[in-house]
Structure formats: C-alpha cells, structure tokens
Write an enzyme that holds these catalytic residues in place. Structure first.
Site, PDB file in Angstrom:
ATOM      1  N   LYS A 196     -40.470 -21.110  48.584  1.00  0.00           N
ATOM      2  CA  LYS A 196     -40.525 -19.958  48.342  1.00  0.00           C
ATOM      3  C   LYS A 196     -41.104 -19.235  47.432  1.00  0.00           C
ATOM      4  CE  LYS A 196     -37.673 -15.599  47.951  1.00  0.00           C
ATOM      5  NZ  LYS A 196     -36.302 -14.926  48.266  1.00  0.00           N
ATOM      6  N   LYS A 254     -41.997 -19.544  52.622  1.00  0.00           N
ATOM      7  CA  LYS A 254     -42.153 -18.062  52.792  1.00  0.00           C
ATOM      8  C   LYS A 254     -42.933 -17.640  51.778  1.00  0.00           C
ATOM      9  CE  LYS A 254     -38.827 -14.545  51.729  1.00  0.00           C
ATOM     10  NZ  LYS A 254     -37.568 -14.007  51.236  1.00  0.00           N
TER      11      LYS A 254
HETATM   12  C1  PBG Z   1     -33.859 -12.251  47.987  1.00  0.00           C
HETATM   13  C2  PBG Z   1     -34.629 -12.139  49.011  1.00  0.00           C
HETATM   14  C3  PBG Z   1     -35.882 -11.476  49.218  1.00  0.00           C
HETATM   15  C4  PBG Z   1     -36.403 -11.837  50.449  1.00  0.00           C
HETATM   16  C5  PBG Z   1     -35.245 -12.385  51.127  1.00  0.00           C
HETATM   17  N1  PBG Z   1     -34.540 -12.917  50.250  1.00  0.00           N
HETATM   18  C6  PBG Z   1     -36.778 -11.009  48.039  1.00  0.00           C
HETATM   19  C7  PBG Z   1     -36.923 -11.794  47.012  1.00  0.00           C
HETATM   20  O1  PBG Z   1     -36.853 -12.801  46.608  1.00  0.00           O
HETATM   21  O2  PBG Z   1     -37.257 -10.877  45.998  1.00  0.00           O
HETATM   22  C8  PBG Z   1     -37.850 -11.483  51.116  1.00  0.00           C
HETATM   23  C9  PBG Z   1     -37.855 -11.032  52.372  1.00  0.00           C
HETATM   24  C10 PBG Z   1     -39.087 -10.198  52.803  1.00  0.00           C
HETATM   25  O3  PBG Z   1     -39.854  -9.741  52.175  1.00  0.00           O
HETATM   26  O4  PBG Z   1     -39.047  -9.695  54.095  1.00  0.00           O
HETATM   27  N2  PBG Z   1     -33.180 -13.287  47.575  1.00  0.00           N
END
Ligand code: PBG
Length: 329
Positions: A196, A254
C-alpha cells in the site's frame, strides 16, 4: 511472415475479437467497498465521489440486496465514526455494538451468503486521522498491532468472513493471525493490504470518512512513515512475501492504475490470490472528466478495469463495480 501472417484477421469482427480475447471481466472479480454511517434513512452522496454514497444501516440492507441481484457477492466495509467517539487508542473500534460490528450483522442478515470483508485500521477512529496510535510525533507500531488484532477479532466475532488490515504496521498480519487462531477463528481469512503506497489518490476516501490526517504540532500530516514510497518496486515484493509468511490469505496492491507494474511483479512472485484496489481518486478522476464531457465514462472505466485484471488482479476492489456489471456483465 507478411502476407502469410496478417494480424488483423483476428480483429475483423466483434465475434472473432471476443473469441480470442485474453481478459474478460466478470461480476465475480469484484469486491464492492461500502461506506456506512450512523443514523436512519441516510443515503448521502460523497462530494468528491459522484454517484457514490454513505448508507445508514437500514438502507445498507437494501443496497446489499441490490448488489446480490447483480451478481456481486463480496463487500468491503468502512465506517464513518462520529467525532465524539474518536480518540488516540481505537477504543471505539473494539465496541461489540460499534457501527462496524452492527454493519457486519446487517449485511449478513440481508444477504446471508454475501462475503463480508472489513477494513482493519485505526484511522476512522483516530482523532489524528492516523492508522496507528500517535505518541510524541510518531506512529507507534507494536501497541497499534495489539489494538488491530483485537479489532480483527471483534469483526470476526460479529461475523466477518475476512478482515482486511489496511494500516501498513510491521508484523500486524502475524499478530492478527495469532489472535484469531488462539480464539478459534480458524476460517476467518486475512486480505492484507501488503503493498500500500503513500498515495495522493486517497483524498476522496478521506472525505468520505472524514479521516484525513490532521495538521497539528508533532503529528505527521501524511502517512509516509508507514505507507510505501511510490518510487519503490522491490520493496513491494519484500512487504508482500512477509505478509504471506505471517499468514495473509490474499495480498493486495493499492492504488491500481499507477501501480500495474507492481501488480504484475507480485502476481509472478506469489502463489496466493492478488487483489488490486482501484482507489477513490482514480474513480473521482474518471467521473470528473466524464462530467466535463472530456472522456467517455463507460469506455474509460472498462479499459481501466480490464487493464487491472490483465496486469494480474484476481480480485478488484472498485467503486465502479455496480456500474460495470450493469453495463456489460
Ligand atoms: C485507511 C484506508 C484508506 C483507504 C482504504 N483504507 C485511506 C488511507 O490509507 O489514508 C483508501 C481507499 C480509497 O482511496 O479508495 N486505512
């Protein structure tokens, strides 16, 4: 050699093109993210995510039935937590009667065979908008893991089929897996957000949950000390292999489109299913350009999702799931 080989023969009609097509999208590919809020009768559009909504529990049930009727069989739940329940410890995340725990039961009551995955991270519960506990200007790894494991257990108890840790703390998959095993939740799966990235494409999601990291003294206002540097490729393999060793059943990359090289690397490097999250900013860009008449919404959507699958995704988490299934599948 030309003219014996003319590649265009395989493109002469839609029938031959579809016969030899290598990548076909199906409703079974999709995991549908859902945003849940407290209250009754609420279906509110997220400003930066046109045609995407937050649902209160009473309306969530109908939405989930709708998804099932379209052949969409898996959801990924996120909750918007009210300000007065946020702190720096994630206490509300463990509440057996919390919004997430009730949302899990609501989905299972509405459609018993719907696969329910839940987001496991502290940011919606954090008054600082961080995925972990903040102490003296840093995000504390191991204390956060202890809460994440309890949170995952609480979701499993409420009926979640899979928990999906999205926080990027080190060792959290091991801590979660260990606690689930100790408590007898052998069949509760873990879909780990393994690679991520610290991406600017999460903006609309943070609007949806009101969870943007805050800008106060000594608290970092971005997530670069735990999410990955977008410049790095090898590191994604390292992160992902460790998560698998620690017990992840499905791994995730992601965001999607900017990271398809990573998706292919991971797909080739691992023997577990690979998920890809096409994130909120990716959705917002297509919607905005389409609203201006600058891009053909449906064609761009299909092309992007096909590219994600072609790159190696077994599972695609996407806000377009309903749109695409209605259109073609
Ligand atoms: C938080 C989380 C995020 C997303 C999924 N879980 C945001 C972040 O890490 O700040 C993002 C999903 C999206 O932008 O569609 N743990």
């Amino acid at each position: 050699m030309y003219p014996l080989r003319r590649n265009r023969r395989l493109r002469t009609s839609e029938n031959i093109r579809s016969l030899v097509r290598e990548t076909i999208l199906s409703p079974k590919d999709f995991l549908v993210p859902l945003f849940v809020v407290e209250g009754k009768g609420i279906k509110e559009e997220i400003a930066s995510m046109p045609n995407y909504y937050r649902y209160s529990l009473d309306l969530l049930a109908g939405e989930v039935k709708d998804l099932a009727s379209l052949g969409l069989k898996s959801v990924l739940l996120f909750v918007k937590v009210s300000e007065d329940r946020k702190d720096n410890t994630g206490k509300e995340a463990l509440n057996p009667e919390g919004l997430m725990q009730r949302a899990i039961r609501t989905v299972k009551d509405a459609v018993p065979d719907m696969l329910v995955m839940t987001d496991v991270a502290l940011d919606p519960y954090s008054k600082f908008g961080h995925d972990g506990i903040v102490s003296e200007g840093s995000i504390v790894n191991d204390d956060t893991n202890a809460v994440l494991a309890e949170m995952a257990l609480s979701h499993a108890k409420a009926g979640a089929d899979f928990v999906a840790p999205s926080d990027m703390m080190d060792g959290r998959i091991f801590e979660i897996r260990s606690l689930l095993e100790d408590e007898g939740f052998y069949d509760t799966g873990i879909m780990s957000y393994s690679a991520k990235y610290a991406s600017a494409f999460y903006g609309p999601f943070r609007d949806a949950l009101d969870s943007a990291p805050v800008n106060i003294q000594n608290v970092p206002k971005d997530k670069q000390t735990y999410q990955m540097d977008p410049a790095n490729r090898k590191e994604a393999i390292k992160e992902t292999l460790m998560d698998i060793q620690e017990g992840a059943d499905i791994v995730m990359v992601k965001p999607g489109l900017c990271y398809l090289d990573i998706v292919r690397d991971i797909r080739d490097a691992v023997d577990v299913p690979v998920a890809v999250y096409q994130v909120s900013g990716e959705y917002a860009m297509v919607k905005a350009a389409a609203q201006k008449g600058w891009l053909d919404h449906d064609a761009v959507m299909l092309e992007q999702l096909t590219a994600i699958k072609r790159a190696g995704a077994h599972v695609i988490a996407s806000y377009f799931a309903k749109d695409v299934v209605k259109l073609t599948l």
